[in-house]
Design a protein around this motif. Structure first.
Motif, PDB file in Angstrom:
ATOM      1  N   GLN A 150      46.138  30.015  69.703  1.00 11.46           N
ATOM      2  CA  GLN A 150      45.092  29.484  68.830  1.00 11.46           C
ATOM      3  C   GLN A 150      44.190  28.507  69.588  1.00 11.46           C
ATOM      4  O   GLN A 150      42.965  28.515  69.425  1.00 11.46           O
ATOM      5  CB  GLN A 150      45.722  28.786  67.635  1.00 11.46           C
ATOM      6  CG  GLN A 150      46.441  29.711  66.665  1.00 11.46           C
ATOM      7  CD  GLN A 150      47.130  28.921  65.566  1.00 11.46           C
ATOM      8  OE1 GLN A 150      46.499  28.174  64.824  1.00 11.46           O
ATOM      9  NE2 GLN A 150      48.435  29.052  65.461  1.00 11.46           N
ATOM     10  N   LEU A 151      44.809  27.673  70.417  1.00 13.40           N
ATOM     11  CA  LEU A 151      44.043  26.692  71.187  1.00 13.40           C
ATOM     12  C   LEU A 151      43.141  27.379  72.216  1.00 13.40           C
ATOM     13  O   LEU A 151      41.987  26.976  72.411  1.00 13.40           O
ATOM     14  CB  LEU A 151      44.999  25.717  71.882  1.00 13.40           C
ATOM     15  CG  LEU A 151      45.742  24.733  70.969  1.00 13.40           C
ATOM     16  CD1 LEU A 151      46.816  23.990  71.744  1.00 13.40           C
ATOM     17  CD2 LEU A 151      44.772  23.743  70.335  1.00 13.40           C
ATOM     18  N   MET A 152      43.676  28.414  72.843  1.00 15.79           N
ATOM     19  CA  MET A 152      42.873  29.153  73.829  1.00 15.79           C
ATOM     20  C   MET A 152      41.684  29.848  73.163  1.00 15.79           C
ATOM     21  O   MET A 152      40.576  29.865  73.705  1.00 15.79           O
ATOM     22  CB  MET A 152      43.759  30.180  74.543  1.00 15.79           C
ATOM     23  CG  MET A 152      44.787  29.566  75.478  1.00 15.79           C
ATOM     24  SD  MET A 152      45.907  30.804  76.192  1.00 15.79           S
ATOM     25  CE  MET A 152      44.765  31.739  77.210  1.00 15.79           C
ATOM     26  N   GLU A 153      41.917  30.401  71.976  1.00 12.58           N
ATOM     27  CA  GLU A 153      40.833  31.058  71.245  1.00 12.58           C
ATOM     28  C   GLU A 153      39.769  30.048  70.835  1.00 12.58           C
ATOM     29  O   GLU A 153      38.568  30.323  70.922  1.00 12.58           O
ATOM     30  CB  GLU A 153      41.395  31.780  70.018  1.00 12.58           C
ATOM     31  CG  GLU A 153      42.240  33.006  70.358  1.00 12.58           C
ATOM     32  CD  GLU A 153      42.903  33.615  69.135  1.00 12.58           C
ATOM     33  OE1 GLU A 153      42.887  32.965  68.056  1.00 12.58           O
ATOM     34  OE2 GLU A 153      43.453  34.739  69.251  1.00 12.58           O
ATOM     35  N   ALA A 154      40.225  28.861  70.383  1.00 17.86           N
ATOM     36  CA  ALA A 154      39.275  27.820  69.991  1.00 17.86           C
ATOM     37  C   ALA A 154      38.449  27.349  71.190  1.00 17.86           C
ATOM     38  O   ALA A 154      37.247  27.113  71.086  1.00 17.86           O
ATOM     39  CB  ALA A 154      40.023  26.642  69.356  1.00 17.86           C
ATOM     40  N   GLN A 155      39.112  27.238  72.339  1.00 12.53           N
ATOM     41  CA  GLN A 155      38.391  26.821  73.551  1.00 12.53           C
ATOM     42  C   GLN A 155      37.359  27.869  73.960  1.00 12.53           C
ATOM     43  O   GLN A 155      36.226  27.530  74.323  1.00 12.53           O
ATOM     44  CB  GLN A 155      39.381  26.593  74.685  1.00 12.53           C
ATOM     45  CG  GLN A 155      38.733  26.036  75.959  1.00 12.53           C
ATOM     46  CD  GLN A 155      39.759  25.736  77.034  1.00 12.53           C
ATOM     47  OE1 GLN A 155      40.711  26.483  77.213  1.00 12.53           O
ATOM     48  NE2 GLN A 155      39.576  24.635  77.741  1.00 12.53           N
ATOM     49  N   ALA A 156      37.753  29.142  73.873  1.00 16.74           N
ATOM     50  CA  ALA A 156      36.836  30.226  74.242  1.00 16.74           C
ATOM     51  C   ALA A 156      35.613  30.263  73.326  1.00 16.74           C
ATOM     52  O   ALA A 156      34.508  30.614  73.746  1.00 16.74           O
ATOM     53  CB  ALA A 156      37.575  31.561  74.195  1.00 16.74           C
ATOM     54  N   GLN A 157      35.829  29.883  72.057  1.00 25.21           N
ATOM     55  CA  GLN A 157      34.736  29.888  71.076  1.00 25.21           C
ATOM     56  C   GLN A 157      33.945  28.586  71.071  1.00 25.21           C
ATOM     57  O   GLN A 157      32.961  28.447  70.338  1.00 25.21           O
ATOM     58  CB  GLN A 157      35.305  30.165  69.687  1.00 25.21           C
ATOM     59  CG  GLN A 157      35.938  31.542  69.534  1.00 25.21           C
ATOM     60  CD  GLN A 157      36.751  31.685  68.262  1.00 25.21           C
ATOM     61  OE1 GLN A 157      36.776  30.779  67.422  1.00 25.21           O
ATOM     62  NE2 GLN A 157      37.424  32.815  68.097  1.00 25.21           N
ATOM     63  N   GLY A 158      34.402  27.612  71.866  1.00 25.65           N
ATOM     64  CA  GLY A 158      33.717  26.323  71.931  1.00 25.65           C
ATOM     65  C   GLY A 158      33.952  25.439  70.736  1.00 25.65           C
ATOM     66  O   GLY A 158      33.165  24.527  70.471  1.00 25.65           O
ATOM     67  N   THR A 159      35.049  25.688  70.013  1.00 26.14           N
ATOM     68  CA  THR A 159      35.337  24.898  68.801  1.00 26.14           C
ATOM     69  C   THR A 159      36.526  23.957  68.982  1.00 26.14           C
ATOM     70  O   THR A 159      36.986  23.353  68.023  1.00 26.14           O
ATOM     71  CB  THR A 159      35.617  25.834  67.613  1.00 26.14           C
ATOM     72  OG1 THR A 159      36.731  26.686  67.930  1.00 26.14           O
ATOM     73  CG2 THR A 159      34.398  26.693  67.302  1.00 26.14           C
ATOM     74  N   LEU A 160      37.022  23.837  70.203  1.00 23.78           N
ATOM     75  CA  LEU A 160      38.182  22.977  70.456  1.00 23.78           C
ATOM     76  C   LEU A 160      37.752  21.515  70.476  1.00 23.78           C
ATOM     77  O   LEU A 160      36.883  21.134  71.273  1.00 23.78           O
ATOM     78  CB  LEU A 160      38.824  23.347  71.796  1.00 23.78           C
ATOM     79  CG  LEU A 160      40.186  22.715  72.107  1.00 23.78           C
ATOM     80  CD1 LEU A 160      41.241  23.271  71.163  1.00 23.78           C
ATOM     81  CD2 LEU A 160      40.577  22.992  73.553  1.00 23.78           C
ATOM     82  N   PRO A 161      38.312  20.679  69.600  1.00 21.53           N
ATOM     83  CA  PRO A 161      37.925  19.255  69.577  1.00 21.53           C
ATOM     84  C   PRO A 161      38.237  18.572  70.905  1.00 21.53           C
ATOM     85  O   PRO A 161      39.247  18.876  71.541  1.00 21.53           O
ATOM     86  CB  PRO A 161      38.796  18.681  68.451  1.00 21.53           C
ATOM     87  CG  PRO A 161      39.199  19.859  67.624  1.00 21.53           C
ATOM     88  CD  PRO A 161      39.316  21.001  68.575  1.00 21.53           C
ATOM     89  N   THR A 162      37.398  17.670  71.308  1.00 21.52           N
ATOM     90  CA  THR A 162      37.610  16.945  72.562  1.00 21.52           C
ATOM     91  C   THR A 162      37.995  15.490  72.325  1.00 21.52           C
ATOM     92  O   THR A 162      38.296  14.764  73.280  1.00 21.52           O
ATOM     93  CB  THR A 162      36.326  16.989  73.415  1.00 21.52           C
ATOM     94  OG1 THR A 162      35.238  16.433  72.652  1.00 21.52           O
ATOM     95  CG2 THR A 162      35.995  18.411  73.818  1.00 21.52           C
ATOM     96  N   ASP A 163      37.976  15.071  71.066  1.00 21.55           N
ATOM     97  CA  ASP A 163      38.262  13.677  70.742  1.00 21.55           C
ATOM     98  C   ASP A 163      39.648  13.489  70.127  1.00 21.55           C
ATOM     99  O   ASP A 163      39.955  12.416  69.593  1.00 21.55           O
ATOM    100  CB  ASP A 163      37.203  13.128  69.791  1.00 21.55           C
ATOM    101  CG  ASP A 163      37.115  13.939  68.491  1.00 21.55           C
ATOM    102  OD1 ASP A 163      37.633  15.081  68.476  1.00 21.55           O
ATOM    103  OD2 ASP A 163      36.542  13.425  67.518  1.00 21.55           O
ATOM    104  N   VAL A 164      40.510  14.529  70.190  1.00 20.73           N
ATOM    105  CA  VAL A 164      41.856  14.456  69.635  1.00 20.73           C
ATOM    106  C   VAL A 164      42.858  14.550  70.782  1.00 20.73           C
ATOM    107  O   VAL A 164      42.736  15.434  71.642  1.00 20.73           O
ATOM    108  CB  VAL A 164      42.119  15.606  68.633  1.00 20.73           C
ATOM    109  CG1 VAL A 164      43.535  15.512  68.061  1.00 20.73           C
ATOM    110  CG2 VAL A 164      41.088  15.576  67.515  1.00 20.73           C
ATOM    111  N   PRO A 165      43.840  13.643  70.866  1.00 20.58           N
ATOM    112  CA  PRO A 165      44.844  13.715  71.928  1.00 20.58           C
ATOM    113  C   PRO A 165      45.487  15.105  71.978  1.00 20.58           C
ATOM    114  O   PRO A 165      45.735  15.715  70.938  1.00 20.58           O
ATOM    115  CB  PRO A 165      45.861  12.644  71.532  1.00 20.58           C
ATOM    116  CG  PRO A 165      45.072  11.667  70.714  1.00 20.58           C
ATOM    117  CD  PRO A 165      44.074  12.496  69.963  1.00 20.58           C
ATOM    118  N   LEU A 166      45.760  15.593  73.179  1.00 17.13           N
ATOM    119  CA  LEU A 166      46.249  16.962  73.350  1.00 17.13           C
ATOM    120  C   LEU A 166      47.543  17.220  72.584  1.00 17.13           C
ATOM    121  O   LEU A 166      47.693  18.265  71.939  1.00 17.13           O
ATOM    122  CB  LEU A 166      46.464  17.258  74.839  1.00 17.13           C
ATOM    123  CG  LEU A 166      46.943  18.676  75.176  1.00 17.13           C
ATOM    124  CD1 LEU A 166      45.973  19.714  74.652  1.00 17.13           C
ATOM    125  CD2 LEU A 166      47.133  18.822  76.685  1.00 17.13           C
TER     126      LEU A 166
END
Length: 248
Positions: A150-166
């Motif tokens: 899910q995280l990889m798909e979100a990153q590929a779509q540019g929807t992965l939050p950058t302000d939330v701790p991993l």
């Protein structure tokens, strides 16, 4: 025995690996499905006892992804038993104000099972007591890989939050998102392994091994596990001295 339990010190979340159904049936000269059928009383007693005590979450490992490899007759019987049991236990869940949830690859279950589960989840959604979580077609590795996908798909779509701790972001994509990690894991039948269950979530969980085969497990055995849990010191990697200076 119940009177020995400190109600203020109960774990919020108890997880159970319900093991020993097959061996219980074998001892009685019966088919394995006979053990599964007789395990329902144990499920009912532990659920009711947890609700009465005020435990907030109870997760039962009902069927793992590896269980699909068992003999077809056993798997088919389990699926039929799951459907009939859910249908029969709705009243018990309602009487005890229990909310039902499921985790796992539910889409891999037969359509009839999915329908019964969805209906039970819908009918108990408004209940405010114990949350009973059935882990079905579940494994810890499946859960982790699913979250990573899910995280990889979100990153590929540019929807992965950058302000939330991993770590927080990862936990939000596990099937147990918004559910606290178990403080206590109970495994029955004396086996000492976690069998691919809640691998991420059990990082600091206290483990209690009961020699009782699951069909014979009753509320008194749950009380024993809770009393043993309350006698332990949970350090989370710290020393006893540190905890005394800075209690959790």
């Amino acid at each position: 025995m119940k009177e020995l339990i400190d109600i203020e010190g109960l774990p919020k979340h108890v997880a159970v690996i319900m093991d020993g159904n097959g061996r219980w049936a074998k001892k009685k000269g019966a088919m394995r499905i006979f053990g599964h059928k007789n395990a329902i009383k144990a499920v009912r007693e532990v659920t009711e006892a947890s609700a009465e005590l005020g435990i907030q979450y109870l997760t039962l490992y009902a069927f793992s992804t590896e269980n699909w490899a068992r003999p077809k007759d056993e798997v088919d019987g389990l699926m039929q038993l799951l459907v009939s049991t859910i249908r029969k236990e709705i009243k018990t869940l309602t009487n005890n104000n229990v909310r039902l949830l499921t985790i796992g690859d539910i889409q891999s279950l037969p359509a009839s099972c999915q329908e019964e589960l969805q209906e039970a989840v819908r009918m108990t959604a408004h209940h405010t007591g114990l949350t009973l979580i059935l882990a079905l077609s579940y494994s810890g590795r499946w859960d982790i890989l699913s979250a990573v996908k899910q995280l990889m798909e979100a990153q590929a779509q540019g929807t992965l939050p950058t302000d939330v701790p991993l770590e927080e972001l990862f936990e939000q994509h596990l099937s147990t998102a918004n559910i606290p990690d178990p403080e206590l894991l109970i495994r029955t039948s004396g086996e000492m392994r976690i069998s691919n269950f809640l691998l991420w979530q059990l990082a600091y969980t206290e483990i209690y091994i009961s020699p009782i085969l699951w069909p014979d497990f009753r509320r008194a055995h749950l009380y024993e596990a809770l009393i043993a849990y309350q006698q332990r010191e949970r350090r989370f990697g710290k020393t006893s001295e540190q905890l005394q200076k800075h209690p959790q």
